[in-house]
Design a protein around this motif. Structure first.
Motif, PDB file in Angstrom:
ATOM      1  N   LEU A  57      78.218 -18.885 -27.594  1.00  0.00           N
ATOM      2  CA  LEU A  57      78.504 -17.869 -26.565  1.00  0.00           C
ATOM      3  C   LEU A  57      77.509 -16.709 -26.575  1.00  0.00           C
ATOM      4  O   LEU A  57      77.420 -15.962 -25.609  1.00  0.00           O
TER       5      LEU A  57
ATOM      6  N   PRO B  12      88.167  -4.498 -25.330  1.00  0.00           N
ATOM      7  CA  PRO B  12      88.327  -5.845 -25.888  1.00  0.00           C
ATOM      8  C   PRO B  12      89.140  -5.860 -27.179  1.00  0.00           C
ATOM      9  O   PRO B  12      89.885  -6.794 -27.436  1.00  0.00           O
TER      10      PRO B  12
ATOM     11  N   ARG C 217      77.579  -3.222 -18.912  1.00  0.00           N
ATOM     12  CA  ARG C 217      78.007  -4.316 -18.042  1.00  0.00           C
ATOM     13  C   ARG C 217      78.135  -3.819 -16.626  1.00  0.00           C
ATOM     14  O   ARG C 217      78.665  -2.745 -16.387  1.00  0.00           O
TER      15      ARG C 217
ATOM     16  N   LYS D 200      76.989 -11.196 -27.065  1.00  0.00           N
ATOM     17  CA  LYS D 200      77.736 -10.348 -26.128  1.00  0.00           C
ATOM     18  C   LYS D 200      79.188 -10.784 -25.996  1.00  0.00           C
ATOM     19  O   LYS D 200      80.098  -9.959 -25.945  1.00  0.00           O
ATOM     20  N   ARG D 201      79.396 -12.124 -25.927  1.00  0.00           N
ATOM     21  CA  ARG D 201      80.736 -12.621 -25.643  1.00  0.00           C
ATOM     22  C   ARG D 201      81.527 -12.945 -26.902  1.00  0.00           C
ATOM     23  O   ARG D 201      82.742 -13.101 -26.843  1.00  0.00           O
ATOM     24  N   THR D 202      80.813 -13.077 -28.027  1.00  0.00           N
ATOM     25  CA  THR D 202      81.504 -13.556 -29.226  1.00  0.00           C
ATOM     26  C   THR D 202      82.587 -12.600 -29.694  1.00  0.00           C
ATOM     27  O   THR D 202      83.655 -13.031 -30.128  1.00  0.00           O
ATOM     28  N   ARG D 203      82.326 -11.297 -29.593  1.00  0.00           N
ATOM     29  CA  ARG D 203      83.297 -10.343 -30.133  1.00  0.00           C
ATOM     30  C   ARG D 203      84.684 -10.560 -29.505  1.00  0.00           C
ATOM     31  O   ARG D 203      85.664 -10.750 -30.206  1.00  0.00           O
ATOM     32  N   LEU D 204      84.706 -10.564 -28.185  1.00  0.00           N
ATOM     33  CA  LEU D 204      85.998 -10.718 -27.513  1.00  0.00           C
ATOM     34  C   LEU D 204      86.578 -12.112 -27.767  1.00  0.00           C
ATOM     35  O   LEU D 204      87.767 -12.257 -28.080  1.00  0.00           O
ATOM     36  N   ALA D 205      85.691 -13.140 -27.688  1.00  0.00           N
ATOM     37  CA  ALA D 205      86.175 -14.514 -27.878  1.00  0.00           C
ATOM     38  C   ALA D 205      86.763 -14.673 -29.281  1.00  0.00           C
ATOM     39  O   ALA D 205      87.831 -15.279 -29.447  1.00  0.00           O
TER      40      ALA D 205
ATOM     41  N   THR E 148      84.303 -10.960 -37.759  1.00  0.00           N
ATOM     42  CA  THR E 148      83.837 -10.336 -36.513  1.00  0.00           C
ATOM     43  C   THR E 148      83.428  -8.892 -36.778  1.00  0.00           C
ATOM     44  O   THR E 148      82.406  -8.423 -36.281  1.00  0.00           O
TER      45      THR E 148
ATOM     46  N   ARG F 100      89.758  -2.421 -20.157  1.00  0.00           N
ATOM     47  CA  ARG F 100      88.389  -2.781 -20.521  1.00  0.00           C
ATOM     48  C   ARG F 100      88.144  -2.729 -22.028  1.00  0.00           C
ATOM     49  O   ARG F 100      86.997  -2.736 -22.464  1.00  0.00           O
TER      50      ARG F 100
END
Lengths: 250, 512
Positions: free
Chosen positions: B182, B320, B291, B185-190, B96, B318
């Motif tokens: 995903l 992540p 966001r 945008k969402r991959t980092r947190l996921a 990541t 906020r």
């Protein structure tokens, strides 16, 4: 009339003297440009005024308040804007202004009216509720400027506020500052863009090697340098070169 | 050093090795080269101590002779699988970071050099670093087994290498999969959350099983239990291949190592070409519009301190990276929660274990949050230029940290209070002391840093890290002993205070 800022014998040494026995007085309601070559001591001076650095010696008075013995009272009337916008990526401009208003203990209703007006004025409306992460340098600087103005400071200190801004953003920042001076605030700004200082500043101070080597209106500086209708750039370069020669001779 | 042709695999490898080495050295010496001999000495001492510890653990088993029977194979396999899930978690974190960290990527990707070669090397480097960390932890046990039970155990290093290779390959595949499904945008947190869950999931599962079936907190006792061994296939099963390899079966070792390296090679071949595209896509996230946040109708009236506290909470919620880091620590509180549920109503015995676990967790969590609030302040000049005394700023930040800790531990404390009010009171006091101590250490050693450097906060001061760890351990010990009702708690409390006093004495003096 009490000066907006009075510096007397201000001194700060790091490895070498960064600010050396600096005396300066800036009138209230004035747009003052502070010029100097890189490493001259401009930022160090202004950071001491904003309470971000402790001087080794000397005195700082902001509208008559001793900023060294009563730093909180002095900070109440000062806003500090640096070339690197001091904002939080994870807050929205609206939340940021709410936070800054809280820091300066501004009444929430008053602060909100000011914040909305600043957001509109600076063209931040469409992004007011978006997190600041990913904002361009210009937008970040506008958010920081709005934060500086939301508590209606009497003394606005800006360190290279136009660095990296596009023409439109730079114009907006300049307009905001002129407007504030018109409303009675005092602005002290450092800049390397001499045309901006030439056009905007009522008085100009030139610092070199931590000392004030010249101060006055553009006309007064011209007279002092003996350069009839020369530009500020010519005068500035002559003054700095003269100072360097004197330093070398000493 | 042998010169390599520019932009070749060897050239990139040399570049990476130089960067990793300097990074590690700087982390160990805090950038002060004169400390290198001291660090080398400290490493030798620690290696020696860990070998002693490993000797104490493996000597009894080795003296009795270790045969590759079903129980031993199950124990070795279970332990190796536990380590492997942690390796996979670490590899996912590394992948990541490789996606999202900019560092030198703008330079390299804008050059005519082959990005595919660079990423091939970087995937290999992830496998190597994952293996290196596992080797650091498992090495002393392998060495002691080799000394006490025979050199055949050295084959375990080959199994560690295979585990590193498989975890890197799988981590790349998982992260690329997340990226494709995903988006950047969402991959980092996921991926961060997935890494935390993978890392903690199996460990917690085994611990939960241990609590439920053996009434113990020990994972090893469960892996050794008759019930667990009975459920496993017989000794001839292929499942035990890695364990047999670790115990010196050269045929199994060749298969395990060969399989692992082949998987890594396949991941490099398949994914290195697309890696560059994903990195470019991830870089677009940074320049994306922010966001959109649900917004309230207006400003809320707040005192300066309240404004500071609210800001800290908003930023913590906020963040992540913090969410994933903290999630791991919170997940580790699940077994104590299970323990509480299992032994609810009992004053002593198993519930006693909860007290030091909670105190330790609170100390570690508080250290991290305090670092973010104090050293990771994004706008230090703004806060410092506000009309508020520096002491009040720190106080507000401490309040924000301690309140966050209180919210996290409150459910467990409350449940414990219903079961045994005395233990809950001891735990609460211990948590307050441990969290306050860790926060104080972070205040004394504060050094301005980027919030994104959270993972490497230990770099700024090893002294702060050690002190924070020691004070948490000692307060946990104090709480545990006090819960058991022994006056020995006074000694550990005194030791904790001594650690804090010593830390205060050596704190860096702030220069303006």
């Amino acid at each position: 009339m009490t000066p907006a800022l009075e510096l007397a014998g201000l001194t700060k040494c790091f490895d070498r003297p960064a600010v050396d026995q600096l005396d300066l007085s800036i009138r209230a309601g004035e747009f003052h440009a502070l010029l100097g070559p890189n490493g001259a001591g401009k930022t160090t001076t202004l950071r001491m005024v904003a309470g971000l650095l402790k001087p080794d010696a000397g005195a700082i008075r902001v509208f008559g308040i001793d900023a060294l013995s009563e730093p909180v009272e002095a900070k109440r009337v000062i806003a500090w804007v640096s070339d690197e916008p001091m904002i939080y990526d994870k807050l929205t401009p609206f939340e940021y202004l709410e936070f800054v208003a809280g820091l300066w203990s501004i009444d929430a209703a008053t602060a909100e009216v000011r914040a909305r007006s600043l957001i509109d004025w600076l063209g931040l409306g469409p992004n007011a509720h978006e997190r600041c992460q990913g904002f361009s340098k210009g937008m970040r600087q506008k958010v920081a400027l709005a934060g500086a103005l939301v508590h209606e400071p009497r003394l606005i200190i800006l360190d290279e506020p136009l660095t990296g801004l596009d023409a439109g953003s730079a114009r907006l920042v300049k307009d905001v500052l002129v407007e504030r001076v018109r409303d009675g605030a005092t602005v002290i700004m450092t800049t390397h863009i001499l045309e901006v200082a030439e056009r905007m500043a009522e008085r100009i101070g030139v610092i070199s090697n931590g000392r004030l080597i010249a101060e006055g209106t553009l006309e007064e500086l011209r007279k002092r340098a003996g350069k009839g209708d020369h530009s500020l750039e010519d005068i500035f370069l002559d003054l700095v070169a003269e100072e360097a020669q004197e330093s070398d001779a000493a | 050093m042998i010169a390599a042709r520019p932009a070749t695999l060897a050239w990139f490898a040399r570049h990476e090795i130089a960067l990793v080495w300097r990074d590690w050295l700087s982390m160990m010496t805090a950038g002060k080269r004169r400390r290198e001999p001291l660090v080398a000495l400290a490493v030798l001492v620690i290696v020696g101590l860990v070998h002693l510890l490993a000797y104490a653990v493996v000597a009894p088993a080795a003296q009795a002779g270790i045969a590759p029977d079903k129980a031993t194979l199950a124990l070795v396999t279970g332990s190796a699988f536990l380590s492997w899930t942690l390796m996979l978690s670490q590899a996912m974190e590394s992948v990541t970071r490789a996606f999202y960290a900019r560092a030198d990527l703008d330079l390299i990707l804008s050059s005519p050099a082959s990005a595919r070669r660079l990423f091939a090397i970087r995937i290999g480097a992830i496998a190597l670093s994952t293996t290196a960390l596992a080797t650091l932890l498992a090495g002393p046990f392998v060495n002691m087994l080799a000394v006490l039970d025979g050199p055949r155990w050295l084959a375990a290093y080959g199994v560690l290498a295979a585990m590193g290779a498989v975890s890197a390959a799988l981590a790349v595949a998982l992260c690329v999969g997340l990226f494709r499904t995903l988006g950047p945008k969402r991959t980092r947190l996921a991926a961060q959350i997935a890494a935390a869950v993978v890392g903690a999931g199996f460990v917690i599962g085994i611990q939960a099983a241990a609590i439920l079936y053996t009434g113990s907190f020990s994972r090893l006792s469960f892996l050794r239990s008759e019930a667990f061994v009975a459920l496993m296939p017989d000794a001839a099963s292929l499942l035990w291949g890695p364990a047999r390899a670790a115990m010196g079966d050269l045929g199994a070792l060749a298969a395990v190592l060969g399989g692992g390296l082949a998987l890594l090679l396949a991941a490099i071949v398949v994914f290195s070409a697309r890696f560059g595209e994903h990195v470019v896509a991830a870089s677009g996230v940074a320049f994306d519009a922010g966001r959109r946040q649900r917004h309230r109708a207006g400003f809320r009236q707040a005192s300066t301190r309240r404004a500071l506290r609210r800001k800290e909470w908003m930023l913590l919620a906020r963040d992540p990276w913090l969410v994933s880091q903290t999630l791991m620590q919170i997940l580790y509180l699940l077994p104590p929660a299970l323990l509480l549920w299992r032994y609810y109503g009992e004053e002593t015995g198993m519930l006693l274990i909860l007290v030091p676990v909670l105190v330790m967790a609170a100390g570690q969590l508080a250290g991290g949050l305090a670092w973010l609030a104090v050293s990771g302040e994004d706008a230090p000049d703004l806060v410092a230029s506000a009309p508020i005394a520096a002491r009040a700023i720190i106080r507000a930040k401490v309040e924000a940290v301690l309140a966050a800790i209180a919210v996290i531990v409150a459910p467990l404390l409350l449940a414990l209070a219903f079961a045994t009010p005395r233990l809950a009171a001891v735990a609460a006091l211990g948590i307050a002391l441990s969290a306050s101590s860790a926060t104080l250490v972070q205040i004394w050693f504060r050094a301005q840093a980027k919030r994104s450097s959270f993972r490497r906060r230990q770099v700024s001061s090893r002294m702060a890290t050690l002190s924070e760890a020691f004070s948490s351990i000692l307060w946990a010990g104090t709480a545990g002993l006090a819960a058991a009702g022994t006056w020995f708690a006074a000694f550990t409390a005194a030791a904790a205070l001594l650690v804090l006093a010593a830390t205060w004495a050596i704190r860096p003096r702030k220069a303006d």
